[in-house]
Design a protein around this motif. Structure first.
Motif, short mmCIF file in Angstrom:
data_model
loop_
_atom_site.label_atom_id
_atom_site.label_comp_id
_atom_site.label_asym_id
_atom_site.label_seq_id
_atom_site.Cartn_x
_atom_site.Cartn_y
_atom_site.Cartn_z
N GLU A 143 -2.47 -13.05 21.31
CA GLU A 143 -3.39 -12.88 22.43
C GLU A 143 -3.77 -11.42 22.65
OE1 GLU A 143 -5.00 -15.11 24.25
OE2 GLU A 143 -4.16 -16.63 22.92
N GLU A 144 -2.84 -10.51 22.36
CA GLU A 144 -3.14 -9.09 22.54
C GLU A 144 -4.17 -8.59 21.53
OE1 GLU A 144 0.25 -9.25 19.56
OE2 GLU A 144 -0.44 -10.36 21.33
N ASN A 145 -4.43 -9.39 20.50
CA ASN A 145 -5.42 -9.02 19.49
C ASN A 145 -6.72 -9.81 19.62
OD1 ASN A 145 -3.48 -7.30 18.27
ND2 ASN A 145 -2.61 -9.03 17.18
N SER A 146 -6.87 -10.57 20.68
CA SER A 146 -8.08 -11.37 20.87
C SER A 146 -9.26 -10.46 21.16
CB SER A 146 -7.89 -12.35 22.03
OG SER A 146 -7.83 -11.65 23.26
N ASP A 147 -10.46 -11.01 20.99
CA ASP A 147 -11.67 -10.23 21.25
C ASP A 147 -11.65 -9.65 22.66
OD1 ASP A 147 -12.59 -10.84 18.74
OD2 ASP A 147 -13.88 -12.48 19.40
N ALA A 148 -11.34 -10.49 23.64
CA ALA A 148 -11.40 -10.05 25.04
C ALA A 148 -10.34 -9.00 25.34
CB ALA A 148 -11.24 -11.25 25.96
N ALA A 149 -9.13 -9.15 24.78
CA ALA A 149 -8.05 -8.20 25.06
C ALA A 149 -8.39 -6.81 24.52
CB ALA A 149 -6.74 -8.70 24.47
N VAL A 150 -8.92 -6.74 23.30
CA VAL A 150 -9.27 -5.44 22.72
C VAL A 150 -10.50 -4.87 23.42
CG1 VAL A 150 -9.94 -4.23 20.62
CG2 VAL A 150 -8.23 -6.05 20.51
N ALA A 151 -11.43 -5.73 23.82
CA ALA A 151 -12.60 -5.25 24.55
C ALA A 151 -12.19 -4.60 25.87
CB ALA A 151 -13.57 -6.41 24.82
N ALA A 152 -11.14 -5.13 26.50
CA ALA A 152 -10.66 -4.52 27.74
C ALA A 152 -10.19 -3.09 27.50
CB ALA A 152 -9.52 -5.37 28.32
N GLN A 153 -9.61 -2.83 26.32
CA GLN A 153 -9.21 -1.46 25.99
C GLN A 153 -10.43 -0.57 25.81
OE1 GLN A 153 -6.41 -1.41 22.66
NE2 GLN A 153 -5.65 -3.43 23.23
N PHE A 154 -11.49 -1.10 25.21
CA PHE A 154 -12.72 -0.33 25.06
C PHE A 154 -13.28 0.04 26.43
CE2 PHE A 154 -13.66 -2.57 20.77
CZ PHE A 154 -12.87 -1.64 20.10
N VAL A 155 -13.29 -0.92 27.34
CA VAL A 155 -13.82 -0.68 28.69
C VAL A 155 -12.99 0.38 29.40
CG1 VAL A 155 -14.26 -1.70 30.96
CG2 VAL A 155 -14.80 -3.00 28.88
N ALA A 156 -11.67 0.26 29.30
CA ALA A 156 -10.78 1.22 29.97
C ALA A 156 -10.95 2.63 29.42
CB ALA A 156 -9.33 0.77 29.83
N GLY A 157 -11.31 2.74 28.14
CA GLY A 157 -11.46 4.06 27.52
C GLY A 157 -12.85 4.63 27.61
N GLU A 158 -13.79 3.89 28.23
CA GLU A 158 -15.16 4.37 28.33
C GLU A 158 -15.26 5.50 29.35
OE1 GLU A 158 -19.18 4.61 27.42
OE2 GLU A 158 -17.64 3.39 26.45
N VAL A 159 -15.90 6.58 28.95
CA VAL A 159 -16.12 7.72 29.84
C VAL A 159 -17.63 7.88 30.04
CG1 VAL A 159 -15.84 10.20 30.20
CG2 VAL A 159 -14.04 8.88 29.05
N THR A 160 -18.07 7.81 31.29
CA THR A 160 -19.50 7.94 31.59
C THR A 160 -19.73 9.14 32.48
OG1 THR A 160 -19.28 6.45 33.49
CG2 THR A 160 -19.88 5.46 31.39
N GLY A 161 -20.80 9.83 32.24
CA GLY A 161 -21.13 11.01 33.03
C GLY A 161 -21.39 10.68 34.48
N GLY A 162 -20.71 11.38 35.39
CA GLY A 162 -20.93 11.17 36.81
C GLY A 162 -20.49 9.82 37.30
N GLY A 163 -19.61 9.15 36.52
CA GLY A 163 -19.14 7.85 36.95
C GLY A 163 -20.20 6.77 36.91
N ALA A 164 -21.21 6.95 36.06
CA ALA A 164 -22.30 5.99 35.97
C ALA A 164 -21.80 4.64 35.49
CB ALA A 164 -23.39 6.50 35.03
N ARG A 188 -13.51 -9.92 32.52
CA ARG A 188 -14.49 -9.74 33.60
C ARG A 188 -13.91 -8.92 34.74
NH1 ARG A 188 -19.03 -12.84 32.97
NH2 ARG A 188 -18.90 -14.59 31.50
N ALA A 189 -12.63 -9.15 35.02
CA ALA A 189 -11.98 -8.38 36.09
C ALA A 189 -11.88 -6.91 35.72
CB ALA A 189 -10.59 -8.95 36.37
N VAL A 190 -11.54 -6.62 34.45
CA VAL A 190 -11.45 -5.22 34.00
C VAL A 190 -12.80 -4.53 34.12
CG1 VAL A 190 -11.09 -3.76 31.97
CG2 VAL A 190 -9.49 -5.59 32.47
N VAL A 191 -13.87 -5.22 33.69
CA VAL A 191 -15.21 -4.65 33.77
C VAL A 191 -15.59 -4.41 35.24
CG1 VAL A 191 -17.65 -5.10 33.33
CG2 VAL A 191 -15.95 -5.68 31.60
N HIS A 192 -15.33 -5.39 36.07
CA HIS A 192 -15.68 -5.29 37.50
C HIS A 192 -14.91 -4.16 38.18
CE1 HIS A 192 -16.83 -6.63 41.53
NE2 HIS A 192 -15.55 -6.59 41.85
N GLU A 193 -13.62 -4.08 37.91
CA GLU A 193 -12.79 -3.06 38.57
C GLU A 193 -13.12 -1.65 38.08
OE1 GLU A 193 -8.91 -4.53 37.72
OE2 GLU A 193 -9.13 -6.26 39.08
N ALA A 194 -13.72 -1.55 36.89
CA ALA A 194 -14.15 -0.24 36.38
C ALA A 194 -15.51 0.17 36.95
CB ALA A 194 -14.21 -0.27 34.86
#
Length: 269
Positions: free
Chosen positions: A64-85, A101-107
């Motif tokens: 499960e830790e290697n599923s598409d959604a689980a790894v995508a959550a790591q990508f979302v957590a590591g995303e850096v956007t200028g000015g918090g955009a 969806r929760a990870v994306v929403h909370e970010a």
């Protein structure tokens, strides 16, 4: 904006099953019940407008830790956007889990992710969305108007209330009546399905950008129309190969967009 792309479904094989005496870290994977492969899974995040790959990771195929959604959550957590955009994260139904969806929403980002299909207990009958959930009250009301409590394990049992119910044939074939097992992120999943159905712009954006990312995935996974085979043994070495390949593809994309050396510095024309 980001779009995540993966390499298949983990399937139902045991996570620790060793399938190769030469490469003990290789595992079973599959794109569908009919399309099965052995090896690893590559995950990508890319800009849907430019095709620039912004994240990549190669993992074992199972777990499960290697599923598409689980790894995508790591990508979302590591995303850096200028000015918090805020970003818009696109993905197909493999990424439509409540946790992602929760990870994306909370970010503070927006998820433009195709919801997975709902399967009714009876063909053509009621789905979970036909039941009204009130998380604040901790209750669920069925299409016939019967209300039951949500248990600590997120189970809702209608039981004897189904006896003689005029809607039973459209709801359940179980002798003991209808039972729901609500996802911990049920509210997010319901909202996503509602928005997907009610907002055509979401579906239009999804259809607009999906071909671009499918092209990126194809470029990473194949050469000259033939699917690439990994050269190395083990996750670490193949992950390093993936990073080198995506870097080379990004450079090619930038050059095609006018990247050139000007006055001692690299610049896009």
């Amino acid at each position: 904006m980001g779009w995540t792309g993966g390499g298949g479904s983990p399937g139902r094989s045991p996570e620790d099953r060793v399938i190769s005496v030469n490469d003990p870290q290789a595992r079973h994977t599959r794109k569908s019940p009919e399309n099965r492969r052995d090896g690893y899974r590559a995950h990508l995040a890319a800009c849907p407008e430019t095709g620039i790959i912004t994240g990549e990771q190669l993992t074992q195929a199972a777990g499960e830790e290697n599923s598409d959604a689980a790894v995508a959550a790591q990508f979302v957590a590591g995303e850096v956007t200028g000015g918090g955009a805020a970003c818009q994260w696109y993905g197909d139904s493999a990424y439509g889990t409540g946790d992602l969806r929760a990870v994306v929403h909370e970010a503070g980002h927006d998820a433009v992710i195709k919801p997975g299909p709902l399967r009714p207990a009876v063909e053509g009958g009621f789905t979970v969305d036909d039941f009204t959930a009130d998380e604040n009250a901790g209750t669920v009301t069925c299409p016939a108007g019967v209300t039951r409590r949500i248990s600590a394990r997120r189970t809702v049992t209608f039981g004897v209330a189904c006896r003689g119910c005029p809607l039973r044939a459209r709801c359940t074939a179980s002798k003991t009546g209808r039972t729901l097992n609500l996802h911990p992120r049920d509210a997010l999943l319901r909202a996503a399905r509602h928005d997907w159905a009610a907002r055509p712009a979401l579906r239009e954006d999804y259809r607009k950008y999906r071909p671009n990312i499918e092209r990126v995935i194809s470029q990473v996974a194949s050469r000259g129309g033939r699917r690439l085979k990994l050269r190395y043994l083990g996750t670490a070495r193949n992950n390093a190969w993936l990073k080198n390949r995506t870097a080379a593809l990004n450079l090619r994309t930038l050059i095609s967009r006018g990247l050139d050396r000007q006055n001692g510095a690299w610049a896009l024309a």
